[in-house]
Design a protein around this motif. Structure first.
Motif, mmCIF file in Angstrom:
data_model
loop_
_atom_site.group_PDB
_atom_site.id
_atom_site.type_symbol
_atom_site.label_atom_id
_atom_site.label_comp_id
_atom_site.label_asym_id
_atom_site.label_seq_id
_atom_site.Cartn_x
_atom_site.Cartn_y
_atom_site.Cartn_z
ATOM 1 N N LYS A 167 3.921 -8.093 -26.428
ATOM 2 C CA LYS A 167 4.992 -7.183 -26.837
ATOM 3 C C LYS A 167 5.116 -6.061 -25.813
ATOM 4 O O LYS A 167 4.177 -5.286 -25.621
ATOM 5 N N ASP A 192 -2.314 -0.907 -25.247
ATOM 6 C CA ASP A 192 -1.730 -0.531 -26.540
ATOM 7 C C ASP A 192 -2.056 0.904 -26.935
ATOM 8 O O ASP A 192 -1.549 1.405 -27.936
ATOM 9 N N SER A 210 -2.576 -7.509 -26.541
ATOM 10 C CA SER A 210 -1.314 -8.233 -26.773
ATOM 11 C C SER A 210 -0.096 -7.376 -26.466
ATOM 12 O O SER A 210 0.978 -7.599 -27.026
ATOM 13 N N ARG A 211 -0.261 -6.383 -25.613
ATOM 14 C CA ARG A 211 0.864 -5.566 -25.175
ATOM 15 C C ARG A 211 1.032 -5.732 -23.671
ATOM 16 O O ARG A 211 0.094 -6.073 -22.950
ATOM 17 N N THR A 271 9.218 -0.480 -25.230
ATOM 18 C CA THR A 271 10.676 -0.485 -25.233
ATOM 19 C C THR A 271 11.231 -0.232 -23.846
ATOM 20 O O THR A 271 10.820 0.698 -23.153
ATOM 21 N N TYR A 294 12.885 -4.517 -28.212
ATOM 22 C CA TYR A 294 12.667 -4.136 -29.602
ATOM 23 C C TYR A 294 12.227 -5.336 -30.430
ATOM 24 O O TYR A 294 11.431 -5.228 -31.360
ATOM 25 N N GLU A 344 1.737 -14.416 -26.436
ATOM 26 C CA GLU A 344 2.979 -13.669 -26.229
ATOM 27 C C GLU A 344 2.646 -12.182 -26.306
ATOM 28 O O GLU A 344 1.844 -11.757 -27.139
#
Length: 618
Positions: free
Chosen positions: A424, A301, A348-349, A427, A617, A422
């Motif tokens: 993220k 992150d 969490s990325r 992009t 996104y 989960e």
């Protein structure tokens, strides 16, 4: 803290001792000044350095701070008039002077109100000793002659805080030769030996150019003072490539030290080593004083804090991986294997990381992919498309399930909590099609025309590469093609010498007719702006829909039909792979954008790319 606390005579001993086996042990000196030397634009990766002046109360001398100790100055722990104890140093001759390099030290006292004693320049003392012929020199039996002719006690090596041990009899290295720290190497030294661990080893690479053919390989070497790249060419490849193995420790001597070529290395060292035919390398089984691979991990992150095209170390759990695919290399125009991984960590990325070549081909076989292993990467390149993405290159290393604290912590977190989490993605960094990247999309280098201009692509010494999705707006009709030599692999311009006679100076031949080849100049546009692109024969044939010879024939028959063909060729959308590079003509410098490859847009695939972008996104 007083003058008596300094090790008087230490500066003269440190500067004039050619063989660092003989030196005063852990001298206490005072820092008189600190000057920051800003990294040059030609070598920014080397980082800022610090030149300091140290004193023992009698003499003062210039010294350079080892790069691993810069933080002590930048944090204010060491300042002007601080008193330090030197634990490890080396000396380098520079322009008939010897410069001390401080590799390791500790602070004894915070800054005093003023300098201790009235020290004089050590160069003056050396000049006087040279004129009197009384310079110190090693005495028989390993002792050091003092100024009055007596024998000083033997001491530890300057390049290491531990006593140096001679190698066993029969070694190919000279017994008693001191071990130099990597940080202390420079082109001005002839005799040195380093003891270092191989942290990475490249494959053998071959090249061919106008000067001939050859091969090379490289390794990254590590000791407690720093890292350096070493490269072997031709005969040295045959001699040392089988010998040097990753994670093993070696004694290396009789190699050449050069200024580092930063475009080929991600190590922060001003120098690099070149193996020669007479270089000596032998494995060292006593590796207790040589550190393992050093990592400076960046959490996923926090990758946005790393500048694009810089390198960093990353560790993560393998969340998924894509199918093996191929792209055409820009440099060699040959196919190169690639595979994309998705890594996750406690932040969490997730981030996409691309493997290339043999690493991509062998990946599923060298990893427990069903167990979702922890993988540590060193020196991977950071890309900025769609946020952040990562890519391995020749000097990067990958270790699966490394035995380090960070890996054990990551394993425990993932097995207990991460497996249900989960993540993220950055992009456009999500894995498509069940873990496989969209084949051939090359999204990492996709730009809009506005981004091409705003990011000043092509404005540096090196060319920049990118791809855009744009519509052909206009094709310049003047000088759309030229008369080329019809022989294979020539393509040079030919001149007409008479009817049915076209001469090629390169081939030294005359032909009855030339071959017409495109030199395309087209204006393209997307939603953000317009750009002029240059293209050659293959690109022109694709966009216009016929060969340059057929178009020339149509032009001779009818100007209106010629214009109609060019009009029809416009208003179509393509994917353009481009190269941006500065070009100077008539004393005017501008950026030329050249098409290396063009292909019609696959709108079904483009739609899937948009779907994946929307998912990212969300």
């Amino acid at each position: 803290m007083s003058l008596q606390d300094l090790t008087r005579g230490a500066i003269l001993s440190m500067v004039e001792t050619i063989d660092p086996t003989f030196a005063i042990t852990n001298p206490v000196v005072q820092v008189l000044s600190i000057k920051k030397i800003v990294a040059t634009s030609a070598n920014p990766a080397a980082g800022d350095r610090y030149r300091i002046i140290i004193s023992d109360g009698i003499h003062y001398a210039q010294a350079m701070l080892g790069s691993q100790k810069r933080s002590m100055v930048e944090s204010g722990e060491v300042d002007k008039n601080s008193v330090i104890r030197v634990l490890q140093f080396a000396t380098n001759p520079v322009q008939n002077r010897r410069i001390i390099i401080l590799l390791n030290f500790e602070v004894v006292s915070p800054p005093t109100l003023e300098r201790l004693g009235s020290p004089k320049n050590v160069d003056e003392a050396l000049t006087v000793k040279s004129e009197n012929g009384s310079a110190s020199s090693p005495a028989p039996g390993g002792a050091l002659k003092s100024e009055n002719g007596g024998l000083a006690r033997p001491t530890v090596p300057a390049a290491s805080s531990k006593p140096f041990q001679s190698r066993p009899a029969g070694s190919s290295f000279s017994a008693g030769l001191p071990i130099y720290p990597i940080e202390g190497l420079s082109p001005y030294q002839n005799k040195w030996t380093i003891k270092a661990r191989v942290t990475s080893k490249s494959d053998i690479r071959h090249w061919s150019n106008a000067r001939g053919e050859g091969k090379l390989f490289s390794v990254n070497l590590l000791d407690e003072s720093g890292e350096i790249k070493a490269t072997g060419f031709n005969d040295a490849v045959d001699k040392f490539f089988p010998l040097l193995q990753e994670n093993k420790v070696y004694l290396i001597s009789k190699a050449k030290v050069n200024i580092a070529k930063k475009q080929f290395s991600n190590l922060q060292n001003e120098y690099e080593i070149t193996f020669e035919s007479h270089s000596e390398i032998e494995e060292c089984h006593d590796a207790s004083d040589v550190p393992e691979v050093k990592y400076e991990f960046v959490p996923i992150d926090q990758l946005e804090s790393v500048e694009p095209n810089q390198t960093c170390d990353v560790i993560g759990v393998l969340d998924s991986y894509g199918e093996l695919s191929e792209i055409i290399s820009k440099a060699s125009q040959k196919p190169v294997a690639k595979r994309e991984l998705s890594l996750v960590d406690q932040s969490s990325r997730s981030v996409r990381l691309t493997l290339w070549g043999k690493s991509a081909e062998s990946f599923p076989n060298n990893a427990g992919v069903d167990e979702k292993p922890v993988i540590a990467f060193k020196g991977v390149k950071v890309g900025d498309f769609g946020g952040r993405s990562l890519s391995m290159f020749s000097s990067s290393t990958m270790i699966i399930n490394p035995d380090i604290a960070e890996a054990h912590g990551l394993r425990g977190w993932y097995d207990n909590d991460g497996v249900h989490s989960e993540f993220k993605p950055y992009t456009n960094a999500g894995m498509a099609g069940g873990g496989g990247a969209l084949a051939g999309s090359n999204l990492q280098e996709r730009r809009t025309i506005a981004q091409v201009k705003d990011q000043n692509l092509g404005m540096t010494e090196k060319p920049d590469f990118f791809n855009i999705r744009a519509t052909v707006v206009y094709i310049k009709q003047d000088n759309l093609s030229y008369t080329a030599c019809p022989s294979e692999n020539c393509n040079k311009k030919v001149t007409e010498e008479g009817e049915g006679a076209w001469r090629c100076e390169k081939c030294d031949r005359t032909y009855p007719a030339p071959e017409h080849r495109y030199i395309l100049s087209a204006n393209v546009a997307d939603a953000t702006g317009q750009l002029w692109l240059s293209g050659f024969n293959d690109t022109g044939s694709l966009i216009i829909g016929m060969t340059a010879g057929e178009l020339e024939e149509k032009k001779n028959q009818s100007e209106s039909e010629y214009s109609a063909v060019l009009h029809k060729a416009a208003n179509r959308m393509y994917l353009f792979n481009c190269r941006a590079k500065q070009d100077t003509f008539n004393d005017t410098t501008r950026v030329r954008y050249t098409i290396s490859k063009a292909s019609p847009v696959d709108f079904a695939k483009a739609g899937m790319e948009l779907v994946e972008a929307i998912k990212a996104y969300m």
